[in-house]
Design a protein around this motif. Structure first.
Motif, PDB file in Angstrom:
ATOM      1  N   LEU A  14       0.829  -1.199   0.000  1.00  0.00           N
ATOM      2  CA  LEU A  14       0.000   0.000   0.000  1.00  0.00           C
ATOM      3  C   LEU A  14       0.869   1.256   0.000  1.00  0.00           C
ATOM      4  CD1 LEU A  14      -2.884  -0.825   2.528  1.00  0.00           C
ATOM      5  CD2 LEU A  14      -3.093  -0.483   0.062  1.00  0.00           C
ATOM      6  N   GLY A  15       2.118   1.106   0.429  1.00  0.00           N
ATOM      7  CA  GLY A  15       3.042   2.238   0.449  1.00  0.00           C
ATOM      8  C   GLY A  15       3.296   2.810  -0.936  1.00  0.00           C
ATOM      9  N   ILE A  16       3.028   2.025  -1.968  1.00  0.00           N
ATOM     10  CA  ILE A  16       3.214   2.521  -3.333  1.00  0.00           C
ATOM     11  C   ILE A  16       2.277   3.703  -3.598  1.00  0.00           C
ATOM     12  CG2 ILE A  16       2.902   1.946  -5.779  1.00  0.00           C
ATOM     13  CD1 ILE A  16       3.801  -0.903  -5.094  1.00  0.00           C
ATOM     14  N   LEU A  17       1.088   3.684  -3.000  1.00  0.00           N
ATOM     15  CA  LEU A  17       0.119   4.754  -3.248  1.00  0.00           C
ATOM     16  C   LEU A  17       0.606   6.105  -2.731  1.00  0.00           C
ATOM     17  CD1 LEU A  17      -3.240   2.870  -2.559  1.00  0.00           C
ATOM     18  CD2 LEU A  17      -2.304   3.585  -4.767  1.00  0.00           C
ATOM     19  N   PRO A  18       0.912   6.244  -1.426  1.00  0.00           N
ATOM     20  CA  PRO A  18       1.408   7.556  -0.981  1.00  0.00           C
ATOM     21  C   PRO A  18       2.718   7.960  -1.638  1.00  0.00           C
ATOM     22  CG  PRO A  18       1.619   5.924   0.777  1.00  0.00           C
ATOM     23  CD  PRO A  18       0.766   5.308  -0.295  1.00  0.00           C
ATOM     24  N   LEU A  19       3.560   6.982  -1.995  1.00  0.00           N
ATOM     25  CA  LEU A  19       4.798   7.315  -2.702  1.00  0.00           C
ATOM     26  C   LEU A  19       4.480   7.897  -4.083  1.00  0.00           C
ATOM     27  CD1 LEU A  19       7.870   7.316  -2.761  1.00  0.00           C
ATOM     28  CD2 LEU A  19       7.791   4.980  -3.680  1.00  0.00           C
ATOM     29  N   THR A  20       3.461   7.347  -4.730  1.00  0.00           N
ATOM     30  CA  THR A  20       3.031   7.878  -6.023  1.00  0.00           C
ATOM     31  C   THR A  20       2.474   9.291  -5.877  1.00  0.00           C
ATOM     32  OG1 THR A  20       2.502   5.645  -6.821  1.00  0.00           O
ATOM     33  CG2 THR A  20       1.498   7.502  -7.996  1.00  0.00           C
ATOM     34  N   GLY A  45       4.395  14.240   4.360  1.00  0.00           N
ATOM     35  CA  GLY A  45       3.684  13.200   5.093  1.00  0.00           C
ATOM     36  C   GLY A  45       3.420  11.964   4.249  1.00  0.00           C
ATOM     37  N   ASN A  46       3.194  12.143   2.951  1.00  0.00           N
ATOM     38  CA  ASN A  46       2.990  10.990   2.075  1.00  0.00           C
ATOM     39  C   ASN A  46       4.251  10.145   1.971  1.00  0.00           C
ATOM     40  OD1 ASN A  46       0.265  10.792   0.648  1.00  0.00           O
ATOM     41  ND2 ASN A  46       0.703  12.966   0.444  1.00  0.00           N
ATOM     42  N   LEU A  47       5.403  10.799   1.921  1.00  0.00           N
ATOM     43  CA  LEU A  47       6.663  10.061   1.893  1.00  0.00           C
ATOM     44  C   LEU A  47       6.871   9.323   3.205  1.00  0.00           C
ATOM     45  CD1 LEU A  47       9.309   9.345   0.481  1.00  0.00           C
ATOM     46  CD2 LEU A  47      10.286  11.466   1.395  1.00  0.00           C
ATOM     47  N   LEU A  48       6.556   9.975   4.313  1.00  0.00           N
ATOM     48  CA  LEU A  48       6.698   9.348   5.623  1.00  0.00           C
ATOM     49  C   LEU A  48       5.785   8.128   5.740  1.00  0.00           C
ATOM     50  CD1 LEU A  48       8.183   9.807   8.363  1.00  0.00           C
ATOM     51  CD2 LEU A  48       6.089  10.930   9.151  1.00  0.00           C
ATOM     52  N   LEU A  49       4.549   8.260   5.243  1.00  0.00           N
ATOM     53  CA  LEU A  49       3.612   7.135   5.279  1.00  0.00           C
ATOM     54  C   LEU A  49       4.123   5.979   4.430  1.00  0.00           C
ATOM     55  CD1 LEU A  49       0.894   5.924   6.090  1.00  0.00           C
ATOM     56  CD2 LEU A  49      -0.150   7.150   4.163  1.00  0.00           C
ATOM     57  N   ALA A  50       4.641   6.287   3.256  1.00  0.00           N
ATOM     58  CA  ALA A  50       5.172   5.238   2.383  1.00  0.00           C
ATOM     59  C   ALA A  50       6.331   4.503   3.051  1.00  0.00           C
ATOM     60  CB  ALA A  50       5.633   5.854   1.064  1.00  0.00           C
ATOM     61  N   LEU A  51       7.234   5.256   3.663  1.00  0.00           N
ATOM     62  CA  LEU A  51       8.376   4.628   4.348  1.00  0.00           C
ATOM     63  C   LEU A  51       7.908   3.767   5.516  1.00  0.00           C
ATOM     64  CD1 LEU A  51      10.921   7.604   4.362  1.00  0.00           C
ATOM     65  CD2 LEU A  51      10.987   5.549   2.943  1.00  0.00           C
ATOM     66  N   GLY A  52       6.908   4.267   6.249  1.00  0.00           N
ATOM     67  CA  GLY A  52       6.371   3.505   7.360  1.00  0.00           C
ATOM     68  C   GLY A  52       5.793   2.170   6.917  1.00  0.00           C
ATOM     69  N   VAL A  99      -3.492  20.570  -9.926  1.00  0.00           N
ATOM     70  CA  VAL A  99      -4.741  20.321  -9.197  1.00  0.00           C
ATOM     71  C   VAL A  99      -4.895  18.828  -8.914  1.00  0.00           C
ATOM     72  CG1 VAL A  99      -7.257  20.342  -9.381  1.00  0.00           C
ATOM     73  CG2 VAL A  99      -5.935  22.364 -10.028  1.00  0.00           C
ATOM     74  N   ALA A 100      -4.615  18.009  -9.921  1.00  0.00           N
ATOM     75  CA  ALA A 100      -4.754  16.565  -9.764  1.00  0.00           C
ATOM     76  C   ALA A 100      -3.768  16.013  -8.739  1.00  0.00           C
ATOM     77  CB  ALA A 100      -4.548  15.876 -11.117  1.00  0.00           C
ATOM     78  N   SER A 101      -2.511  16.438  -8.834  1.00  0.00           N
ATOM     79  CA  SER A 101      -1.494  15.934  -7.908  1.00  0.00           C
ATOM     80  C   SER A 101      -1.762  16.408  -6.488  1.00  0.00           C
ATOM     81  CB  SER A 101      -0.096  16.368  -8.358  1.00  0.00           C
ATOM     82  OG  SER A 101       0.060  17.775  -8.302  1.00  0.00           O
ATOM     83  N   SER A 102      -2.245  17.643  -6.351  1.00  0.00           N
ATOM     84  CA  SER A 102      -2.563  18.176  -5.030  1.00  0.00           C
ATOM     85  C   SER A 102      -3.727  17.412  -4.396  1.00  0.00           C
ATOM     86  CB  SER A 102      -2.902  19.662  -5.141  1.00  0.00           C
ATOM     87  OG  SER A 102      -3.186  20.210  -3.877  1.00  0.00           O
ATOM     88  N   THR A 103      -4.721  17.100  -5.212  1.00  0.00           N
ATOM     89  CA  THR A 103      -5.872  16.342  -4.710  1.00  0.00           C
ATOM     90  C   THR A 103      -5.454  14.948  -4.278  1.00  0.00           C
ATOM     91  OG1 THR A 103      -7.351  17.570  -6.185  1.00  0.00           O
ATOM     92  CG2 THR A 103      -8.174  15.498  -5.271  1.00  0.00           C
ATOM     93  N   LEU A 104      -4.625  14.296  -5.073  1.00  0.00           N
ATOM     94  CA  LEU A 104      -4.146  12.968  -4.709  1.00  0.00           C
ATOM     95  C   LEU A 104      -3.336  13.010  -3.423  1.00  0.00           C
ATOM     96  CD1 LEU A 104      -3.038  11.501  -8.160  1.00  0.00           C
ATOM     97  CD2 LEU A 104      -4.929  10.714  -6.725  1.00  0.00           C
ATOM     98  N   ALA A 105      -2.461  14.016  -3.302  1.00  0.00           N
ATOM     99  CA  ALA A 105      -1.593  14.108  -2.127  1.00  0.00           C
ATOM    100  C   ALA A 105      -2.395  14.302  -0.848  1.00  0.00           C
ATOM    101  CB  ALA A 105      -0.599  15.247  -2.308  1.00  0.00           C
ATOM    102  N   HIS A 106      -3.468  15.083  -0.921  1.00  0.00           N
ATOM    103  CA  HIS A 106      -4.223  15.397   0.291  1.00  0.00           C
ATOM    104  C   HIS A 106      -5.391  14.442   0.533  1.00  0.00           C
ATOM    105  CE1 HIS A 106      -1.981  19.096  -0.531  1.00  0.00           C
ATOM    106  NE2 HIS A 106      -2.019  19.276   0.770  1.00  0.00           N
ATOM    107  N   VAL A 107      -6.278  14.325  -0.435  1.00  0.00           N
ATOM    108  CA  VAL A 107      -7.427  13.435  -0.269  1.00  0.00           C
ATOM    109  C   VAL A 107      -6.997  11.975  -0.349  1.00  0.00           C
ATOM    110  CG1 VAL A 107      -9.696  12.795  -1.169  1.00  0.00           C
ATOM    111  CG2 VAL A 107      -8.961  15.186  -1.244  1.00  0.00           C
ATOM    112  N   GLY A 108      -6.159  11.654  -1.354  1.00  0.00           N
ATOM    113  CA  GLY A 108      -5.689  10.282  -1.496  1.00  0.00           C
ATOM    114  C   GLY A 108      -4.841   9.845  -0.317  1.00  0.00           C
TER     115      GLY A 108
END
Length: 209
Positions: A14-20, A45-52, A99-108
């Motif tokens: 699942l870490g692939i998602l926040p890394l993406t 935070g997405n990078l931290l989640l992916a590493l975790g 807009v798309a990347s920002s939405t993914l980073a925050h909502v995703g």
């Protein structure tokens, strides 16, 4: 419930998602020559989640998830209202990708974080580590990013509060106290929803690191 059916390997992947999500934001800010914005708590935070997830470190996951909550709120309050260009049609492909990347980073990122937290759970000390993470990232933001970006409010008083505070350091002190209180409250709420309770070692599933 679905997250409990995942194998250890699937859960880690699942870490692939926040890394993406993190990589998409990095690409956007690289395109507009503003990579310093990657140090905002919600982005890093997405990078931290992916590493975790990749390294099975529950504390990294918990810290990342705690910070995704205010990150999502600030994003809705300050970033989303600036997207009027989408309504007028006056936008470039770079704007649309942003807009798309920002939405993914925050909502995703928030969505993945909630799914993951339902499995990892929240403990009593996570908010303290989240607070320490705040100091580390804010200090690095001050040292590594331009003052005009004001990443994580590490350089200047937030616009609109200049009349309230006579110096940046007074603003920083109040901000830090408020951040600490908010993190404690968030940790408490998340722990109420998903409490980490001690269980016998033999009863812990392999993926419940």
């Amino acid at each position: 419930m679905q997250s409990r059916k995942l194998t250890e390997s699937q859960f880690r992947l699942l870490g692939i998602l926040p890394l993406t999500f993190f990589s998409a934001q990095a690409l956007h800010y690289w395109q507009i020559d503003q990579l310093g914005h990657m140090l905002w708590m919600c982005n890093i935070g997405n990078l931290l989640l992916a590493l975790g997830l990749f390294f099975e470190q529950a504390i990294l996951i918990r810290v990342a998830v705690i910070w995704m909550v205010p990150g999502l709120a600030v994003w809705f309050a300050y970033v989303v209202p600036t997207w009027g260009m989408l309504l007028t049609g006056k936008f470039s492909y770079t704007d649309l990708f942003g807009v798309a990347s920002s939405t993914l980073a925050h909502v995703g990122g928030f969505a993945v974080g909630m799914v993951v937290l339902s499995r990892v759970k929240m403990n009593r000390r996570a908010w303290v580590y989240a607070f320490l993470w705040y100091f580390v990232v804010q200090l690095f933001s001050r040292l590594a990013t331009p003052a005009d970006m004001n990443v994580n409010l590490s350089h200047n008083i937030q616009a609109g509060w200049e009349q309230t505070f006579s110096s940046y350091w007074k603003f920083w002190l109040v901000l830090t106290v408020l951040v600490g209180i908010c993190l404690w409250i968030l940790g408490l709420l998340l722990r109420t929803a998903w409490p980490a309770t001690p269980v016998p070692v033999e009863d812990v599933p392999a993926a419940d690191f």
